[in-house]
Design an enzyme around this catalytic site. Sequence first.
Site, PDB file in Angstrom:
ATOM      1  N   ALA A 191       0.812  -1.215   0.000  1.00 55.54           N
ATOM      2  CA  ALA A 191       0.000   0.000   0.000  1.00 55.54           C
ATOM      3  C   ALA A 191       0.850   1.271   0.000  1.00 55.54           C
ATOM      4  CB  ALA A 191      -0.935   0.008   1.204  1.00 55.54           C
ATOM      5  N   CYS A 192       2.150   1.126   0.190  1.00 55.79           N
ATOM      6  CA  CYS A 192       3.066   2.266   0.319  1.00 55.79           C
ATOM      7  C   CYS A 192       3.577   2.710  -1.055  1.00 55.79           C
ATOM      8  CB  CYS A 192       4.233   1.849   1.217  1.00 55.79           C
ATOM      9  SG  CYS A 192       5.609   3.000   1.243  1.00 55.79           S
ATOM     10  N   SER A 193       3.395   3.986  -1.372  1.00 50.86           N
ATOM     11  CA  SER A 193       3.835   4.497  -2.676  1.00 50.86           C
ATOM     12  C   SER A 193       5.355   4.452  -2.821  1.00 50.86           C
ATOM     13  CB  SER A 193       3.328   5.920  -2.899  1.00 50.86           C
ATOM     14  OG  SER A 193       3.866   6.799  -1.933  1.00 50.86           O
TER      15      SER A 193
END
Length: 119
Positions: A8-10
């Site tokens: 979920a982390c860009s």
Amino acid sequence: MEIWINPACSKCRSALTLLDAEGADYTVRRYLEDVPSPDEIRAVLERLGLEPWDITRTQEAAAKELGVKDWPRDEASRDRWVEALAAHPKLIQRPIITAEDGTAVVARSEEAVRDALSR
């Protein structure tokens, strides 16, 4: 080479994109699902040359609940920090790349990813 990510982390996705573009050979560890043990965290900290409080996401809800901002940042408190990271892996800064030369980097920038690739 291994990279610890949260999908979920860009910044994690950007690091993976760069690794792929460079043709890097790496293994993905989704550390929220495959939670590192305290010993694995200690080993990565040694490779990073950092202390546990250096890789703790202090703004996360769990960090606030635990009150980590007020915890001592000294050798006597080191195990408490490591245990908190193992119990609450969301607190671990990401992504972390373990490089081929036995070192590691917190790869939050393109420069850091490239640094890991050059080791």
